[in-house]
Design a protein around this motif. Structure first.
Motif, PDB file in Angstrom:
ATOM      1  N   ASN A 119       6.043  33.222  20.501  1.00 31.23           N
ATOM      2  CA  ASN A 119       5.239  34.442  20.359  1.00 31.23           C
ATOM      3  C   ASN A 119       6.068  35.642  20.794  1.00 31.23           C
ATOM      4  N   GLU A 150       7.953  39.625  20.453  1.00 32.20           N
ATOM      5  CA  GLU A 150       8.962  40.252  19.610  1.00 32.20           C
ATOM      6  C   GLU A 150      10.206  39.389  19.421  1.00 32.20           C
ATOM      7  N   THR A 189       7.166  32.233  13.258  1.00 37.83           N
ATOM      8  CA  THR A 189       6.640  33.343  12.457  1.00 37.83           C
ATOM      9  C   THR A 189       6.164  32.795  11.114  1.00 37.83           C
ATOM     10  N   LYS A 223       2.985  30.379  11.540  1.00 40.86           N
ATOM     11  CA  LYS A 223       1.773  31.134  11.873  1.00 40.86           C
ATOM     12  C   LYS A 223       1.294  31.989  10.704  1.00 40.86           C
ATOM     13  N   GLU A 224       2.216  32.383   9.837  1.00 38.40           N
ATOM     14  CA  GLU A 224       1.836  33.185   8.668  1.00 38.40           C
ATOM     15  C   GLU A 224       0.928  32.397   7.728  1.00 38.40           C
ATOM     16  N   THR A 279       5.048  40.591  24.522  1.00 39.69           N
ATOM     17  CA  THR A 279       4.389  41.577  23.670  1.00 39.69           C
ATOM     18  C   THR A 279       5.079  41.542  22.318  1.00 39.69           C
ATOM     19  N   PRO A 280       4.427  41.961  21.290  1.00 43.36           N
ATOM     20  CA  PRO A 280       3.012  42.319  21.242  1.00 43.36           C
ATOM     21  C   PRO A 280       2.143  41.069  21.134  1.00 43.36           C
ATOM     22  N   LYS A 319      -0.653  39.069  19.243  1.00 44.69           N
ATOM     23  CA  LYS A 319      -1.164  39.054  17.876  1.00 44.69           C
ATOM     24  C   LYS A 319      -2.258  37.990  17.762  1.00 44.69           C
ATOM     25  N   THR A 320      -3.218  38.247  16.899  1.00 50.00           N
ATOM     26  CA  THR A 320      -4.334  37.335  16.708  1.00 50.00           C
ATOM     27  C   THR A 320      -3.870  35.925  16.393  1.00 50.00           C
ATOM     28  N   ASN A 321      -2.795  35.794  15.666  1.00 49.99           N
ATOM     29  CA  ASN A 321      -2.323  34.491  15.220  1.00 49.99           C
ATOM     30  C   ASN A 321      -1.377  33.803  16.200  1.00 49.99           C
ATOM     31  N   ASP A 322      -1.231  34.341  17.417  1.00 44.68           N
ATOM     32  CA  ASP A 322      -0.324  33.750  18.398  1.00 44.68           C
ATOM     33  C   ASP A 322      -0.740  32.335  18.774  1.00 44.68           C
TER      34      ASP A 322
END
Length: 117
Positions: A39, A41, A48, A51-52, A70-71, A73-76
């Motif tokens: 998760n 940056e 990535t 999770k997409e 950070t950041p 994200k909902t999909n973390d």
């Protein structure tokens, strides 16, 4: 998630497994890879991608004040042991909550194994 396994390199991870958790001289019969971020940056491109294509298993964070990336994200990925099942073609098929037992993936695995490449 960032600080759940503070050891840095593969040998430190292996030593932690062997001597701490589960300990007792345990030696895994699988390859231990280096630690990566799932998760934030600096997340690894593999996560990535996964999770997409696979929606989050939970819609909120238990306590975001304890997260050190950070950041957000909902999909973390929310917790250790979240699982992704990928087809023989390398396409993400399903994402499973950390509480899902591996045996509960059997039907999905069998389905994917029966598919043509």
């Amino acid at each position: 998630m960032l600080w759940q396994e503070p050891a840095g390199n593969g040998q430190e991870l292996l030593n932690g497994i062997k001597h701490v958790r589960p300990g007792g001289g345990f030696e895994p019969n699988f390859t231990i890879f280096k630690k990566i971020n799932v998760n934030g940056e600096d997340e690894h491109p593999l996560y990535t991608y996964l999770k997409e294509y696979c929606p989050a298993t939970r819609q909120s964070f238990a306590d975001p004040d304890y997260l050190f990336y950070t950041p957000l994200k909902t999909n973390d990925i929310r917790w250790n042991w979240e699982k992704f099942l990928v087809s023989k073609n390398g396409k993400p098929y399903m994402r499973y909550d950390p509480g899902t037992k591996p045996k509960d993936l059997k039907n999905d695995i069998m389905f994917l194994l029966e598919q043509e490449e």
